[in-house]
Design a protein around this motif. Structure first.
Motif, PDB file in Angstrom:
ATOM      1  N   VAL A  91       0.849  -1.198   0.000  1.00 53.51           N
ATOM      2  CA  VAL A  91       0.000   0.000   0.000  1.00 53.51           C
ATOM      3  C   VAL A  91       0.881   1.244   0.000  1.00 53.51           C
ATOM      4  CG1 VAL A  91      -1.808   1.260   1.220  1.00 53.51           C
ATOM      5  CG2 VAL A  91      -1.792  -1.242   1.270  1.00 53.51           C
ATOM      6  N   THR A 109     -11.345   1.729   2.324  1.00 52.70           N
ATOM      7  CA  THR A 109     -11.224   0.791   1.209  1.00 52.70           C
ATOM      8  C   THR A 109     -12.584   0.713   0.524  1.00 52.70           C
ATOM      9  OG1 THR A 109     -11.924  -1.179   2.414  1.00 52.70           O
ATOM     10  CG2 THR A 109      -9.607  -0.551   2.617  1.00 52.70           C
ATOM     11  N   CYS A 111     -14.845  -1.304  -2.286  1.00 50.13           N
ATOM     12  CA  CYS A 111     -14.890  -2.597  -2.979  1.00 50.13           C
ATOM     13  C   CYS A 111     -16.119  -2.703  -3.858  1.00 50.13           C
ATOM     14  CB  CYS A 111     -14.952  -3.727  -1.958  1.00 50.13           C
ATOM     15  SG  CYS A 111     -13.596  -3.684  -0.804  1.00 50.13           S
ATOM     16  N   THR A 116     -17.066  -1.583   2.308  1.00 48.97           N
ATOM     17  CA  THR A 116     -15.976  -0.692   2.713  1.00 48.97           C
ATOM     18  C   THR A 116     -15.394  -1.169   4.039  1.00 48.97           C
ATOM     19  OG1 THR A 116     -17.546   0.731   3.875  1.00 48.97           O
ATOM     20  CG2 THR A 116     -16.970   1.400   1.628  1.00 48.97           C
ATOM     21  N   ASN A 118     -12.465   0.652   7.095  1.00 44.56           N
ATOM     22  CA  ASN A 118     -11.586   1.807   7.295  1.00 44.56           C
ATOM     23  C   ASN A 118     -10.410   1.465   8.196  1.00 44.56           C
ATOM     24  OD1 ASN A 118     -12.975   1.936   9.788  1.00 44.56           O
ATOM     25  ND2 ASN A 118     -12.745   4.152   9.856  1.00 44.56           N
ATOM     26  N   LEU A 131      -1.624  -4.772  -1.382  1.00 41.07           N
ATOM     27  CA  LEU A 131      -2.745  -5.042  -2.282  1.00 41.07           C
ATOM     28  C   LEU A 131      -2.346  -6.303  -3.043  1.00 41.07           C
ATOM     29  CD1 LEU A 131      -3.462  -1.517  -3.805  1.00 41.07           C
ATOM     30  CD2 LEU A 131      -4.373  -2.532  -1.736  1.00 41.07           C
ATOM     31  N   ARG A 149      -7.172  -7.801  -3.616  1.00 40.99           N
ATOM     32  CA  ARG A 149      -7.671  -7.611  -2.257  1.00 40.99           C
ATOM     33  C   ARG A 149      -6.620  -6.899  -1.425  1.00 40.99           C
ATOM     34  NH1 ARG A 149      -8.685 -12.787   1.116  1.00 40.99           N
ATOM     35  NH2 ARG A 149      -9.402 -11.216   2.583  1.00 40.99           N
ATOM     36  N   LEU A 150      -7.092  -6.280  -0.379  1.00 35.31           N
ATOM     37  CA  LEU A 150      -6.185  -5.718   0.596  1.00 35.31           C
ATOM     38  C   LEU A 150      -5.802  -6.816   1.586  1.00 35.31           C
ATOM     39  CD1 LEU A 150      -4.909  -3.069   1.709  1.00 35.31           C
ATOM     40  CD2 LEU A 150      -6.953  -2.824   3.112  1.00 35.31           C
ATOM     41  N   LEU A 164     -11.199  -5.260  -4.204  1.00 36.99           N
ATOM     42  CA  LEU A 164     -10.907  -3.850  -3.944  1.00 36.99           C
ATOM     43  C   LEU A 164     -10.816  -3.050  -5.242  1.00 36.99           C
ATOM     44  CD1 LEU A 164     -10.091  -1.951  -1.561  1.00 36.99           C
ATOM     45  CD2 LEU A 164      -7.725  -2.547  -2.070  1.00 36.99           C
ATOM     46  N   LEU A 167      -8.878   3.245  -2.997  1.00 39.00           N
ATOM     47  CA  LEU A 167      -8.537   3.699  -1.651  1.00 39.00           C
ATOM     48  C   LEU A 167      -8.832   5.185  -1.576  1.00 39.00           C
ATOM     49  CD1 LEU A 167      -5.047   2.008  -1.063  1.00 39.00           C
ATOM     50  CD2 LEU A 167      -7.278   1.230  -0.218  1.00 39.00           C
TER      51      LEU A 167
END
Ligand code: MTE
Ligand code: MO
Length: 207
Positions: A91, A109, A111, A116, A118, A131, A149-150, A164, A167
């Motif tokens: 990130v 975030t 999606c 979402t 946070n 990510l 994805r995160l 995702l 951001l």
């Protein structure tokens, strides 16, 4: 007969946070359907309180990696998995390009289907926050968040948003999908920060 033998070997037990148990395999957990991926219409946006908002295609995003991180995963429902090998882009790489403004110290975030979560900016700038598009040498499976994805290993896994698409940097604690449903903003598994009612106890080192 040993009635109360150790649950896990010591070196493994030391990696399992309080109230968690190891599971075999990799559970799939999410709310709602699994989106299908159309690369031609897919984009990734970094926006909000940043000097340089930008948008990248999937191939542009992948060209920023790959970095590899081996990390454990802890779901607030109680399961944990160890030694997941993720491949993706830190990130921090995206944040350095976007250059968050001084007041942009929270990240939302975004999606597919509006999910979402946070996180504090500090928590996603950690070396192991990625990510990801790969897992254990394979492309991420659709149910685990492909194409992107995160992964924030030091927070409960609902923060590790699947599918995702962006951001957003903001200046306040704007709660995400689970955070508005009673889950903790900070969500450190080692502090067992599961529920929002625990938040007023303070003592956190960061918001
Ligand atoms: N977009 C999206 N991401 C999500 C979720 C979700 O419902 N939607 N669930 C979260 C939860 S609660 C967990 S535990 C992890 C699970 O990831 P996995 O299914 O790959 O194990 O995804 C997280 N990411
Ligand atoms: Mo979860």
């Amino acid at each position: 007969m040993k009635l109360f033998g150790p649950k896990y070997p010591e070196e493994i037990a030391a990696r399992v946070p309080p109230g968690q148990r190891l599971v075999k395999g990799w559970p799939v957990l999410h709310y709602g359907p699994i989106p299908r991926f159309d690369e031609s219409s897919w984009d990734f946006k970094v926006f909000g309180l940043v000097e340089n908002p930008f948008m990248v295609s999937y191939s542009e995003l992948k060209a920023l990696g790959p970095a590899k991180v081996t990390a454990d995963m802890h779901c607030v429902t109680g399961w944990s998995t160890l030694d997941n090998e993720w491949e993706g882009v830190p990130v921090r790489v995206l944040s350095e390009r976007a250059r968050p403004k001084a007041e942009g110290d929270w990240v939302i975030t975004h999606c597919e289907y509006g999910y979402t979560s946070n996180l504090s900016l500090q928590s996603v700038l950690d070396d192991d926050a990625l990510l990801a598009w790969g897992h254990n040498g394979e492309p991420l499976a659709p149910e685990h968040g492909f194409p992107l994805r995160l992964v924030v290993p030091k927070r409960y896994a609902w923060k590790s948003a699947k599918w995702l698409r962006g951001l957003e940097f903001v200046d306040r604690n704007e709660r995400g999908f689970w955070e508005v449903r009673g889950y903790h903003t900070h969500a450190d598994p080692w502090r067992e920060e599961r529920y929002s009612y625990q938040e007023d106890k303070g003592s956190e080192s960061e918001p």
